[in-house]
Design a protein around this motif. Structure first.
Motif, PDB file in Angstrom:
ATOM      1  N   THR A   1      -0.165   4.898  -2.099  1.00 25.34           N
ATOM      2  CA  THR A   1      -0.548   5.926  -1.126  1.00 25.34           C
ATOM      3  C   THR A   1       0.439   7.080  -1.097  1.00 25.34           C
ATOM      4  O   THR A   1       0.039   8.246  -1.027  1.00 25.34           O
ATOM      5  CB  THR A   1      -0.655   5.320   0.284  1.00 25.34           C
TER       6      THR A   1
ATOM      7  N   THR B   1       3.022   4.972   8.078  1.00 26.56           N
ATOM      8  CA  THR B   1       2.457   6.318   7.927  1.00 26.56           C
ATOM      9  C   THR B   1       3.367   7.372   8.542  1.00 26.56           C
ATOM     10  O   THR B   1       3.671   8.398   7.916  1.00 26.56           O
ATOM     11  CB  THR B   1       1.058   6.401   8.552  1.00 26.56           C
TER      12      THR B   1
ATOM     13  N   GLU C   1       0.806  -1.219   0.000  1.00 24.42           N
ATOM     14  CA  GLU C   1       0.000   0.000   0.000  1.00 24.42           C
ATOM     15  C   GLU C   1       0.843   1.274   0.000  1.00 24.42           C
ATOM     16  O   GLU C   1       0.317   2.368  -0.232  1.00 24.42           O
ATOM     17  CB  GLU C   1      -0.941  -0.002   1.211  1.00 24.42           C
TER      18      GLU C   1
ATOM     19  N   MET D   1      -2.288  13.292   0.863  1.00 26.97           N
ATOM     20  CA  MET D   1      -1.403  12.360   0.158  1.00 26.97           C
ATOM     21  C   MET D   1      -1.039  12.947  -1.212  1.00 26.97           C
ATOM     22  O   MET D   1      -1.517  12.484  -2.245  1.00 26.97           O
ATOM     23  CB  MET D   1      -2.086  11.006  -0.008  1.00 26.97           C
TER      24      MET D   1
ATOM     25  N   MET E   1       0.289  10.520  -4.014  1.00 25.64           N
ATOM     26  CA  MET E   1      -0.411   9.266  -4.300  1.00 25.64           C
ATOM     27  C   MET E   1      -0.482   9.010  -5.801  1.00 25.64           C
ATOM     28  O   MET E   1      -0.490   9.925  -6.627  1.00 25.64           O
ATOM     29  CB  MET E   1      -1.837   9.301  -3.725  1.00 25.64           C
TER      30      MET E   1
END
Length: 274
Positions: free
Chosen positions: A85, A208, A81, A222, A225
């Motif tokens: 992200t 994160t 992810e 973000m 992203m």
């Protein structure tokens, strides 16, 4: 040193098969509510590990997650992810699971019991002392993970772990251990439940916080992203409109022209300031 697997102790509930669906759900939920409090007790330990991860990544290193079964899958999910992200390369955060790609979907028998396989798997990625390796194992006893961390320590590679038992062999091997003790599971020994939830929360915190410290978030957005579907393109447009601000057509044009929210915002601000 005494070591008791609280993840294997008998459930606080019995005769589960006699419970109504409402009782099952209520009791599972009540157990789940205790997990964030267990994580909170480990924030200092998580902070210490995040600081090491940030330092390594700032200097060209990579973050590896290693685990077996549920723990391995959670690491693979968190790693996978990060690129969409935060717009980072796919080889910056790498999830490795005992048994390889097959084990993501199906259990690979005894894969977690081969102590030297974890290090072999790391070596295929040309692991070095620039990198950091986090072993994930609810039990804290998985040979695949412990063996890998032992070899990492011998080679001066930074090591951390996420486990749900206190004073486990894995925590004793890791230089930066995180021990989130969630207690017995609702279904005895089913560590995909509270233990898995705890591991997921900690992984979210590590990745994160690391990406924010590396500058991959601007304000609270973000901005790097990947625009890989219509939903994310729409989100990017709204982020630009909120930041600059401009109307939707202009925001859409900026995003299409510059390829990312960050680039679109910066380009517009540069043009405005000229």
């Amino acid at each position: 040193m005494d070591f008791t697997k609280t993840t294997e102790q008998s459930s606080n509930y019995n005769h589960l098969e006699k419970m109504t669906v409402n009782e099952l759900l209520t009791n599972i939920n009540n157990e789940d509510k205790t997990v964030p409090h267990a994580v909170e007790k480990e924030i200092k330990s998580i902070e210490a590990l995040v600081n090491i991860v940030v330092s390594k990544l700032e200097n060209g290193g990579r973050l590896f997650y290693m685990g077996a079964g549920t723990s391995g899958r959670l690491g693979v999910v968190d790693a996978s992810e990060c690129p969409p992200t935060f717009g980072v390369p796919h080889d910056l955060v790498i999830g490795i699971i005992a048994g390889g790609e097959t084990a993501i979907r199906k259990a690979v028998e005894f894969a977690e019991d081969i102590e030297n396989q974890g290090w072999k798997d790391l070596k295929t990625h040309n692991i070095s002392d620039k990198d950091v390796v986090i072993g994930i194992a609810a039990s804290g006893t998985t040979p695949y993970v412990i063996g890998a961390l032992k070899e990492c320590n011998k080679n001066n590679i930074a090591t951390g772990c996420i486990t749900c038992n206190k004073n486990s062999p894995l925590a004793n091997e890791a230089k930066y251990p995180i021990e989130v003790v969630v207690g017995p599971e609702f279904v005895t020994g089913s560590s995909r439940m509270k233990a898995g939830t705890a591991q997921k929360l900690v992984l979210n915190m590590i990745s994160t916080a690391t990406m924010i410290r590396l500058g991959k978030v601007q304000g609270n957005k973000m901005v790097d992203m990947q625009l890989s579907n219509i939903k994310l393109v729409d989100r990017g447009i709204r982020m630009i409109m909120d930041e600059i601000p401009v109307n939707k057509d202009v925001a859409s044009h900026l995003l299409k022209t510059h390829g990312s929210v960050r680039n679109a915002i910066n380009a517009h601000k540069n043009e405005t300031n000229q």
